[in-house]
Motif scaffolding. Structure first.
Motif, short mmCIF file in Angstrom:
data_model
loop_
_atom_site.label_atom_id
_atom_site.label_comp_id
_atom_site.label_asym_id
_atom_site.label_seq_id
_atom_site.Cartn_x
_atom_site.Cartn_y
_atom_site.Cartn_z
N TYR A 296 -48.17 -142.97 -2.96
CA TYR A 296 -47.02 -143.86 -3.08
C TYR A 296 -47.49 -145.16 -3.71
N PRO A 297 -46.59 -145.89 -4.41
CA PRO A 297 -47.00 -147.16 -5.00
C PRO A 297 -47.30 -148.23 -3.96
N CYS A 298 -46.65 -148.20 -2.81
CA CYS A 298 -46.86 -149.27 -1.82
C CYS A 298 -46.41 -148.82 -0.45
N ALA B 135 -51.65 -146.97 -7.08
CA ALA B 135 -50.94 -146.19 -6.06
C ALA B 135 -51.94 -145.77 -4.99
N ILE B 136 -51.44 -145.61 -3.77
CA ILE B 136 -52.30 -145.29 -2.63
C ILE B 136 -51.95 -143.90 -2.10
N LEU C 96 -44.97 -140.52 -5.37
CA LEU C 96 -43.64 -140.40 -4.79
C LEU C 96 -43.00 -141.76 -4.57
N GLY C 97 -41.71 -141.77 -4.25
CA GLY C 97 -41.01 -143.02 -3.96
C GLY C 97 -40.32 -143.57 -5.20
N THR D 32 -47.16 -146.76 -12.20
CA THR D 32 -46.95 -146.73 -10.75
C THR D 32 -46.36 -148.03 -10.17
N ARG D 33 -45.71 -148.85 -11.01
CA ARG D 33 -44.97 -149.96 -10.41
C ARG D 33 -43.75 -149.40 -9.69
#
Ligand SMILES: [Zn+2]
Ligand SMILES: [Zn+2]
Ligand SMILES: [Zn+2]
Length: 107
Positions: free
Chosen positions: A39-41, A29-30, A8-9, A16-17
């Motif tokens: 989410y990527p970050c 991604a985490i 997501l995001g 996943t950047r």
């Protein structure tokens, strides 16, 4: 093979950047403990989710909560914390993420 979990995001590519972290090394991604979503970050989570981020507790080191955006391998938190690269495909991970470990995991 199972399909990749949704990330997501404001993701900008299929590794996943995101709009915040876009170097060649930013391919992880985490999955967040609070909402069970990738989410990527941490900034992506802060801007997109409707709640504060929670950190994975120490006893959750065995959770597969990290996604390699290159090969879709899911790493456990314990694996990720000592990995410089993806154990499956060898993609290098951003060593700068270490500075943000406390945003994602209890330390
Ligand atoms: Zn969340
Ligand atoms: Zn981001
Ligand atoms: Zn990989």
């Amino acid at each position: 093979m199972t399909a990749r979990p949704a990330v997501l995001g404001p993701v900008v590519d299929d590794e996943t950047r995101c709009i915040h972290y876009g170097t060649p090394l930013d391919v992880v991604a985490i999955r967040f403990a609070c909402c069970d979503a990738y989410y990527p970050c941490h900034l992506c989570h802060a801007e997109t989710a409707d709640h504060a981020a929670q950190q994975w507790p120490l006893e959750s080191r065995g959770e597969r909560a990290l996604l390699c955006g290159v090969c879709d391998h899911e790493l456990t938190i314990a694996e990720y914390l000592v990995a410089d690269a993806c154990p499956r495909c060898g993609a290098a991970f951003n060593p700068g993420c270490r500075l943000h470990t406390h945003l994602y995991f209890e330390v």
